[in-house]
Design an enzyme around this catalytic site. Sequence first.
Site, PDB file in Angstrom:
ATOM      1  N   CYS A 161       1.259  -7.687  -4.905  1.00 26.10           N
ATOM      2  CA  CYS A 161       0.367  -7.986  -5.811  1.00 26.10           C
ATOM      3  C   CYS A 161      -0.361  -7.068  -6.025  1.00 26.10           C
ATOM      4  CB  CYS A 161       0.042  -9.433  -4.911  1.00 26.10           C
ATOM      5  SG  CYS A 161       1.063 -10.753  -5.123  1.00 26.10           S
ATOM      6  N   LYS A 213       4.910  -0.173  -5.640  1.00 29.08           N
ATOM      7  CA  LYS A 213       4.365   1.300  -5.283  1.00 29.08           C
ATOM      8  C   LYS A 213       3.808   1.744  -3.559  1.00 29.08           C
ATOM      9  CE  LYS A 213       3.408   5.687  -6.246  1.00 29.08           C
ATOM     10  NZ  LYS A 213       4.645   6.397  -6.132  1.00 29.08           N
TER      11      LYS A 213
HETATM   12  C1  AGP Z   1       9.415   6.095  -2.641  1.00 26.78           C
HETATM   13  O1  AGP Z   1      10.394   5.983  -3.645  1.00 26.78           O
HETATM   14  C2  AGP Z   1       9.014   4.774  -2.021  1.00 26.78           C
HETATM   15  N1  AGP Z   1       8.339   3.491  -3.295  1.00 26.78           N
HETATM   16  C3  AGP Z   1       8.379   4.496  -0.970  1.00 26.78           C
HETATM   17  O2  AGP Z   1       9.689   4.444  -0.270  1.00 26.78           O
HETATM   18  C4  AGP Z   1       7.428   4.537  -0.008  1.00 26.78           C
HETATM   19  O3  AGP Z   1       7.829   6.319   0.352  1.00 26.78           O
HETATM   20  C5  AGP Z   1       6.679   3.825   1.069  1.00 26.78           C
HETATM   21  O4  AGP Z   1       6.888   2.721   0.833  1.00 26.78           O
HETATM   22  C6  AGP Z   1       6.313   4.965   1.334  1.00 26.78           C
HETATM   23  O5  AGP Z   1       4.286   4.357   0.367  1.00 26.78           O
HETATM   24  P1  AGP Z   1       3.272   5.682   1.171  1.00 26.78           P
HETATM   25  O6  AGP Z   1       4.272   7.027   1.670  1.00 26.78           O
HETATM   26  O7  AGP Z   1       2.531   5.473   0.246  1.00 26.78           O
HETATM   27  O8  AGP Z   1       3.229   5.122   2.833  1.00 26.78           O
END
Ligand code: AGP
Length: 602
Positions: free
Chosen positions: A2, A597
Amino acid sequence: MCRVSGYIGKKETLPIIMDGLRRQSYGGYDSSGVVIGKDSNLTCIKAVGKLENLEKKLEGQNLKGNWGIGHIRWASHGAVTEANAHPFWDCKKNIYLAHNGIIENYRELKDVLIKEGHKFISETDTEVAVHLIEKYFEGNLEEAVRKALKEIRGAYGFVIIARDDPQKIVAARLSSPLLIGINEDSYIIASDPTAIVPYARKIINLDDYEIATITLKDLFIIKEKVPETLELVPEEAEKGGYPHFMLKEIMEEPEAIENAIRGRLMIEEGSVKLGGLDSISEKLRKINRLILVACGTASYAARVGEYMLEEYAEIPTEVDIGSEFRYRKPVVDKNTAGIFVSQSGETADTLAALKEMKQKGILTLGITNVVGSAQARETDAGVYTRSGPEIAVASTKAFLGQLATLAMLTVYLGRQREMALVMGKRIVSELAKLPELAKDVLKSAPEIEKLAKKYKDYKNFWFIGRKYNAPIASEGALKLKEISYLHAEGVAGGELKHGSLALIDENFPTVAICPSDSVYEKMVSNIQEIKARGGPVIAVATEGNEDIKKIVDDVIYIPKTLEMLTPMLSVIPLHLFSYYVAALLGHDVDRPKNLAKSVTVE
Ligand code: AGP
């Protein structure tokens, strides 16, 4: 995840809040809503689906007002319905609230509030909070919020307003990111800096357990803070003429490497300068074990780092994913250090593992992209990857920044130990060449697009690699999965014959990452095992390797570099391949379904 937004100031609120929600929508969402205040009248409009649906409902409403809040939802509790969309209101339609996070003890709170006569309209955890604040409301909103938060367990970024305490927004944070943009005559609230960029240059990052009371005239935070200057510039939050942020960010991968190494390589000394570690450099000398913790793509960068740190810094290293590390009982001692890798710096599982390590008094380092994020503030020291804002959900350029930073960290720790000047010089001088080499790889984008056209209708893919490129196989598979929704798995080349080979046939292509390194011959035998069973193979190989053409169906060439640095070149074609396949399949590449994200809840 969210996202919330809020505005109070001299301008019309609705366009600013809607723009704030749009700019944060890359994180994925399924419904949205706003509440706009004019004097002490509050009007709430919500809609299921894309923001366009909300805009349709707002048409003709002529919703005027100078204060308000907004929300885009990523369902965690309760179906995707208008009733479950935020903002929520209390029984008297006085208080309105929007939330980013999860209230873990909402069931027991709800039972009590229902017994006290409160009427609930949704299945969500969040609605509990607005009724709890109503319970304590005696005219002063922040006072009621402060009392209510004492009973709430979980993660939250709240924005709250009340008809009976007008022209005021209360914002509160625990774990979920919440920022306030400051202007002469207005305040903008958001979960992500990209929504604040066009409107303010000064921001405050709320810390855990902080409550901000924002009125036209003033911003008051329980526990004082010094405003920082926002690094981000508006252009960076735009697509720059590309059809998708993901393609723009892949094309920025050479620059991401450049940004990570700029001013940090000391070629003559065969070493690196990482200012963010100076305060703990003596402590780092005594470290004899490293534990790297991360999630998703960042965990694959950590796994490449494991190979680098063991082979070149000769420090026993292990990698764990945040969601497992936080619940296992790691045996650590004072000579162990924890390294946390995260693009957003807000990933709940990684942050929880960090808190766990700090609990044990372990030295903690952060490799982070987002400046001022929780991980950057919570770790003892760290290195920013300086990859710039990464908007697309699928992480690409930040991954290159993480690999470059782990390579520099390897030299930093190696030169504190046995690594010789010549080896240090070799690695840093090779690192300095990588931005140009990465640009060369991007030149094969048109070819890779052709390959994507050829392979986009297959339903299953293997990605295989060995040693430094085994984690890259996993990264390639994750990228294809998360944006094309095709099944893909990354597996170490040597593991194929222990089971996965059973699935190989003419309908199951394999992407084999096989640069001319110390395990090349082993990869060739794995490729022959696949070809023997009729499996199509795309190879990622080193320029000049003509032989590989004889045994595979398609080849993507990458320039030669040091074995430990090949992942920074071999991953780029995989990012492009997954992008083109997803785009050709007509998917919403930047906002893949069901994903966010930065995953700020457990
Ligand atoms: C990767 O493309 C994804 N968005 C996801 O696996 C991401 O790498 C993971 O959630 C870790 O995020 P961060 O690097 O912001 O901690």
